[in-house]
Design a protein around this motif. Structure first.
Motif, PDB file in Angstrom:
ATOM      1  N   SER A 209      -0.258  -1.078  14.400  1.00 38.40           N
ATOM      2  CA  SER A 209      -1.147  -0.840  13.260  1.00 38.40           C
ATOM      3  C   SER A 209      -2.536  -1.349  13.603  1.00 38.40           C
ATOM      4  O   SER A 209      -2.679  -2.378  14.257  1.00 38.40           O
ATOM      5  CB  SER A 209      -0.629  -1.583  12.026  1.00 38.40           C
ATOM      6  OG  SER A 209      -1.616  -1.600  11.008  1.00 38.40           O
ATOM      7  N   LEU A 210      -3.536  -0.635  13.140  1.00 37.48           N
ATOM      8  CA  LEU A 210      -4.912  -1.138  13.202  1.00 37.48           C
ATOM      9  C   LEU A 210      -5.380  -1.476  11.781  1.00 37.48           C
ATOM     10  O   LEU A 210      -5.713  -2.612  11.468  1.00 37.48           O
ATOM     11  CB  LEU A 210      -5.820  -0.083  13.845  1.00 37.48           C
ATOM     12  CG  LEU A 210      -7.270  -0.508  14.108  1.00 37.48           C
ATOM     13  CD1 LEU A 210      -7.804   0.151  15.380  1.00 37.48           C
ATOM     14  CD2 LEU A 210      -8.185  -0.122  12.952  1.00 37.48           C
ATOM     15  N   ARG A 211      -5.347  -0.483  10.882  1.00 36.12           N
ATOM     16  CA  ARG A 211      -5.878  -0.655   9.525  1.00 36.12           C
ATOM     17  C   ARG A 211      -4.989  -1.524   8.648  1.00 36.12           C
ATOM     18  O   ARG A 211      -5.484  -2.441   7.976  1.00 36.12           O
ATOM     19  CB  ARG A 211      -6.046   0.720   8.835  1.00 36.12           C
ATOM     20  CG  ARG A 211      -7.298   1.459   9.209  1.00 36.12           C
ATOM     21  CD  ARG A 211      -7.028   2.950   9.271  1.00 36.12           C
ATOM     22  NE  ARG A 211      -6.179   3.218  10.412  1.00 36.12           N
ATOM     23  CZ  ARG A 211      -6.657   3.421  11.648  1.00 36.12           C
ATOM     24  NH1 ARG A 211      -7.930   3.480  11.867  1.00 36.12           N
ATOM     25  NH2 ARG A 211      -5.829   3.614  12.676  1.00 36.12           N
ATOM     26  N   THR A 212      -3.702  -1.231   8.617  1.00 38.79           N
ATOM     27  CA  THR A 212      -2.827  -1.908   7.658  1.00 38.79           C
ATOM     28  C   THR A 212      -2.777  -3.399   7.959  1.00 38.79           C
ATOM     29  O   THR A 212      -2.895  -4.234   7.055  1.00 38.79           O
ATOM     30  CB  THR A 212      -1.413  -1.287   7.714  1.00 38.79           C
ATOM     31  OG1 THR A 212      -1.543   0.128   7.501  1.00 38.79           O
ATOM     32  CG2 THR A 212      -0.504  -1.886   6.658  1.00 38.79           C
TER      33      THR A 212
ATOM     34  N   ARG B 245       6.499  -3.263   8.211  1.00 41.44           N
ATOM     35  CA  ARG B 245       6.218  -1.894   8.670  1.00 41.44           C
ATOM     36  C   ARG B 245       7.346  -1.455   9.589  1.00 41.44           C
ATOM     37  O   ARG B 245       7.662  -2.135  10.573  1.00 41.44           O
ATOM     38  CB  ARG B 245       4.890  -1.822   9.407  1.00 41.44           C
ATOM     39  CG  ARG B 245       4.741  -0.543  10.222  1.00 41.44           C
ATOM     40  CD  ARG B 245       3.336  -0.299  10.702  1.00 41.44           C
ATOM     41  NE  ARG B 245       2.510   0.222   9.630  1.00 41.44           N
ATOM     42  CZ  ARG B 245       1.395   0.938   9.826  1.00 41.44           C
ATOM     43  NH1 ARG B 245       0.970   1.212  11.048  1.00 41.44           N
ATOM     44  NH2 ARG B 245       0.688   1.381   8.815  1.00 41.44           N
TER      45      ARG B 245
ATOM     46  N   GLU C  41       4.348   0.620   5.396  1.00 42.67           N
ATOM     47  CA  GLU C  41       4.707   1.965   5.851  1.00 42.67           C
ATOM     48  C   GLU C  41       6.110   1.940   6.407  1.00 42.67           C
ATOM     49  O   GLU C  41       6.393   1.312   7.425  1.00 42.67           O
ATOM     50  CB  GLU C  41       3.749   2.581   6.898  1.00 42.67           C
ATOM     51  CG  GLU C  41       4.127   4.063   7.138  1.00 42.67           C
ATOM     52  CD  GLU C  41       3.204   4.839   8.066  1.00 42.67           C
ATOM     53  OE1 GLU C  41       2.058   4.408   8.330  1.00 42.67           O
ATOM     54  OE2 GLU C  41       3.656   5.906   8.538  1.00 42.67           O
TER      55      GLU C  41
ATOM     56  N   HIS D 228       4.182   5.119   2.212  1.00 45.75           N
ATOM     57  CA  HIS D 228       3.079   4.266   2.681  1.00 45.75           C
ATOM     58  C   HIS D 228       2.216   3.947   1.454  1.00 45.75           C
ATOM     59  O   HIS D 228       1.097   4.476   1.307  1.00 45.75           O
ATOM     60  CB  HIS D 228       2.290   5.003   3.758  1.00 45.75           C
ATOM     61  CG  HIS D 228       1.343   4.144   4.537  1.00 45.75           C
ATOM     62  ND1 HIS D 228       1.149   2.788   4.273  1.00 45.75           N
ATOM     63  CD2 HIS D 228       0.512   4.433   5.581  1.00 45.75           C
ATOM     64  CE1 HIS D 228       0.257   2.313   5.110  1.00 45.75           C
ATOM     65  NE2 HIS D 228      -0.137   3.278   5.919  1.00 45.75           N
TER      66      HIS D 228
ATOM     67  N   GLN E 123      -1.580   2.958   1.580  1.00 50.83           N
ATOM     68  CA  GLN E 123      -2.428   4.108   1.901  1.00 50.83           C
ATOM     69  C   GLN E 123      -2.617   4.968   0.650  1.00 50.83           C
ATOM     70  O   GLN E 123      -3.717   5.453   0.368  1.00 50.83           O
ATOM     71  CB  GLN E 123      -1.785   4.935   3.027  1.00 50.83           C
ATOM     72  CG  GLN E 123      -2.615   6.124   3.467  1.00 50.83           C
ATOM     73  CD  GLN E 123      -3.911   5.703   4.161  1.00 50.83           C
ATOM     74  OE1 GLN E 123      -3.883   4.863   5.049  1.00 50.83           O
ATOM     75  NE2 GLN E 123      -5.033   6.279   3.766  1.00 50.83           N
TER      76      GLN E 123
ATOM     77  N   CYS F  62      -5.560   9.718   7.066  1.00 49.55           N
ATOM     78  CA  CYS F  62      -5.251   8.282   6.962  1.00 49.55           C
ATOM     79  C   CYS F  62      -5.729   7.498   8.187  1.00 49.55           C
ATOM     80  O   CYS F  62      -5.901   6.280   8.108  1.00 49.55           O
ATOM     81  CB  CYS F  62      -3.751   8.087   6.767  1.00 49.55           C
ATOM     82  SG  CYS F  62      -2.785   8.721   8.150  1.00 49.55           S
ATOM     83  N   LEU F  63      -5.942   8.195   9.313  1.00 49.90           N
ATOM     84  CA  LEU F  63      -6.275   7.570  10.600  1.00 49.90           C
ATOM     85  C   LEU F  63      -5.077   6.710  11.080  1.00 49.90           C
ATOM     86  O   LEU F  63      -4.398   6.161  10.239  1.00 49.90           O
ATOM     87  CB  LEU F  63      -7.540   6.721  10.520  1.00 49.90           C
ATOM     88  CG  LEU F  63      -8.791   7.399   9.945  1.00 49.90           C
ATOM     89  CD1 LEU F  63      -9.949   6.401   9.915  1.00 49.90           C
ATOM     90  CD2 LEU F  63      -9.182   8.642  10.743  1.00 49.90           C
ATOM     91  N   PRO F  64      -4.801   6.623  12.369  1.00 52.10           N
ATOM     92  CA  PRO F  64      -5.604   7.167  13.463  1.00 52.10           C
ATOM     93  C   PRO F  64      -5.507   8.691  13.528  1.00 52.10           C
ATOM     94  O   PRO F  64      -4.492   9.263  13.135  1.00 52.10           O
ATOM     95  CB  PRO F  64      -4.973   6.530  14.705  1.00 52.10           C
ATOM     96  CG  PRO F  64      -3.541   6.300  14.330  1.00 52.10           C
ATOM     97  CD  PRO F  64      -3.574   5.952  12.871  1.00 52.10           C
TER      98      PRO F  64
ATOM     99  N   ARG G 163      -9.030   0.307   2.221  1.00 54.63           N
ATOM    100  CA  ARG G 163      -7.713  -0.299   2.409  1.00 54.63           C
ATOM    101  C   ARG G 163      -7.773  -1.807   2.156  1.00 54.63           C
ATOM    102  O   ARG G 163      -6.824  -2.426   1.693  1.00 54.63           O
ATOM    103  CB  ARG G 163      -7.189  -0.014   3.835  1.00 54.63           C
ATOM    104  CG  ARG G 163      -6.866   1.454   4.147  1.00 54.63           C
ATOM    105  CD  ARG G 163      -5.609   1.912   3.453  1.00 54.63           C
ATOM    106  NE  ARG G 163      -4.508   1.025   3.721  1.00 54.63           N
ATOM    107  CZ  ARG G 163      -3.676   1.109   4.769  1.00 54.63           C
ATOM    108  NH1 ARG G 163      -3.803   2.094   5.632  1.00 54.63           N
ATOM    109  NH2 ARG G 163      -2.693   0.235   4.932  1.00 54.63           N
TER     110      ARG G 163
HETATM  111  N1   CP Z   1      -3.520   4.499   8.053  1.00 51.49           N
HETATM  112  C1   CP Z   1      -2.846   3.474   8.616  1.00 51.49           C
HETATM  113  O1   CP Z   1      -1.833   2.999   8.074  1.00 51.49           O
HETATM  114  O2   CP Z   1      -3.389   3.001   9.762  1.00 51.49           O
HETATM  115  P1   CP Z   1      -2.663   2.010  10.773  1.00 51.49           P
HETATM  116  O3   CP Z   1      -1.433   2.724  11.291  1.00 51.49           O
HETATM  117  O4   CP Z   1      -3.665   1.717  11.838  1.00 51.49           O
HETATM  118  O5   CP Z   1      -2.254   0.773  10.013  1.00 51.49           O
END
Ligand code: CP
Length: 340
Positions: free
Chosen positions: A48-51, A111, A143, A148, A151, A292-294, A320
Motif C-alpha cells: 500500500s502507498l495511500r492507505t 489489508r 481493503e 475498500h 476509498q 483510486c490509484l495506483p 484519503r
Molecule cells: N487506493 C489505494 O488503496 O491505494 P494503496 O493501494 O496505495 O493503498
C-alpha cells in the motif's frame, strides 16, 4: 449493529453523509477531535502507498499511535487454515496473532486482497472475517477481498465537494479499463455500493465476460432504489459515458473469469480501446475523472486525462487522509461509532 468498519455501510446513509461533511470540514481547517493515548495496530498482507500513509498521517493528526506490520516480511508469516498442521512456511496462526495484536491496540486494521482463484472463498472475505472473529477490538478494513470502505468515503467526499450534497440522481459511470493482469473487485464493488448509498444514477460499463459479482450488483441496485438512484449495467461504453458527471475507471477480473484466467487474459489483450482518453470525456457532462490509484498510465487512462483539468484522482487520494481522520475520530472517540 457492529462497531467494525468493514464495507462502509455500517454508519448508514446519514452516517456516511456526516463522515463526508466531517472530512470536508477537517480538510477546510477544522480542529481534529484528538484521542491521545489510543493505539491502532495495522496489518498489511499486501502493499500500500495511500492507505498506509494516510492512516498513519490521520493517526498522527489525532494523537494516535499507529503500529504497522507486514506479516511475512517484518512479522511472522500467518497461517489461515482451520486445523492446519503447521509444518510448512507459515509460522503463526491468525487466531493467535489477532488475539494478541488486538490486545495491544484499541483498533485493529487489516489489508488482505482477494485470491482470485475461488469465487466463493473471495465472496466469504476469509482474512477480514478471521480478524473480526478473533479480535477483541473493533476491526477497520483497509481493503479486503470484497470491499475498500476508506476509498469509498474518499470517493463520496470528492463527489460531494464537486457536485454538492444532493447526489441523488447524479450520473456516475464506472468503466472497466485495460490492465496487464486480472485485478480484484474490491474497489469497483465499493464504488458501486457507496454511489448506491448516495442514491446516484450509476452505470457500470464493462466488456462481455468482465462482470462484477451479481450479488454485489443486486445489493447496490436495491440500495440505490431505496435512495432514489439506480444501477445499470452495459457493454456499450460510449453510451455509458454520455451525460456522466463522474467517470470512475478501474480494471478488474471478471466474476465469470474465475477458473479461466488464461482465456480472460487473451481477451483482455484485445481490449486496449477501453483505455480512458480525453476524447472520451467530451461525451460526458464535464465529468470529473477518478481512479483510486495506483494507475498504469497510458494503459488504464492517458496522461492527458490524468494530468488534465478534469482529473480528481490526486485530490481524492489527498482526501484519503481527511476521510481516514473522520473515521478514526468516530471509531476511537467517546461516542460509540455506529453501534446504537
Ligand atoms: N487506493 C489505494 O488503496 O491505494 P494503496 O493501494 O496505495 O493503498
Amino acid at each position: 449493529m457492529s462497531a467494525h468498519f468493514l464495507d462502509g455501510s455500517e454508519p448508514g446513509v446519514e452516517g456516511l453523509r456526516e463522515l463526508v461533511q466531517r472530512a470536508l470540514a477537517l480538510e477546510g481547517g477544522a480542529a481534529p477531535r484528538r484521542v491521545p493515548g489510543k493505539r491502532i495496530v495495522a496489518v498489511f498482507l499486501n502493499p500500500s502507498l495511500r492507505t498506509r500513509t494516510s492512516l498513519e498521517a490521520a493517526g498522527h493528526m489525532l494523537g494516535v499511535k499507529v503500529i504497522t506490520l507486514s506479516p511475512g516480511t517484518d512479522a511472522w508469516a500467518l497461517e489461515f487454515g482451520d486445523g492446519a498442521v503447521m509444518d510448512g512456511l507459515t509460522v503463526e496462526h491468525v487466531k493467535d496473532a489477532v488475539s494478541v495484536l488486538s490486545g495491544y491496540g484499541h483498533l485493529l486494521a487489516v489489508r488482505a486482497f482477494a485470491g482470485l482463484t475461488d469465487p466463493e472463498e473471495d465472496r466469504a472475505d476469509p482474512v477480514l472475517n478471521a480478524f473480526v472473529q478473533h479480535s477483541r477490538a473493533p476491526v477497520l478494513n483497509l481493503e479486503s477481498a470484497r470491499w475498500h470502505p476508506l476509498q469509498g468515503i474518499a470517493d463520496a467526499t470528492s463527489w460531494t465537494r464537486h457536485l454538492g450534497t444532493h447526489l441523488q440522481g447524479q450520473k456516475l459511470t464506472l468503466t472497466w479499463a485495460p490492465h496487464p493482469k486480472a485485478l480484484p473487485t474490491a474497489v469497483p464493488n465499493q464504488v458501486l455500493l457507496t454511489a448506491a448509498m448516495m442514491g446516484m444514477d450509476v452505470t457500470v460499463a464493462h466488456p462481455e465476460g468482465f462482470d462484477l459479482d451479481p450479488q454485489v450488483v443486486h445489493r447496490a441496485a436495491d440500495l440505490a432504489g431505496h435512495q432514489g438512484g439506480a444501477v445499470h449495467v452495459t457493454h456499450d461504453r460510449q453510451a455509458a459515458l454520455k451525460g456522466a458527471r463522474v467517470v470512475v475507471a478501474k480494471s478488474w477480473g471478471g466474476w465469470s473469469g474465475y477458473g479461466r484466467r488464461e482465456e480472460e487474459a487473451r481477451v483482455r489483450a484485445g481490449l486496449s480501446d477501453w483505455m480512458v482518453t480525453e476524447a472520451d470525456l467530451f461525451h460526458t457532462r464535464d465529468a470529473g475523472f477518478m481512479h483510486c490509484l495506483p494507475i498504469r498510465r497510458n494503459v488504464v487512462a492517458t496522461d492527458g486525462v490524468l494530468d488534465g483539468p478534469s482529473s480528481w484522482a490526486h485530490e481524492t487520494a489527498h482526501r484519503r487522509m481527511w476521510t481516514a481522520a473522520a473515521v478514526l475520530e468516530r471509531m476511537l472517540g467517546e461516542e460509540s461509532p455506529w453501534s446504537a
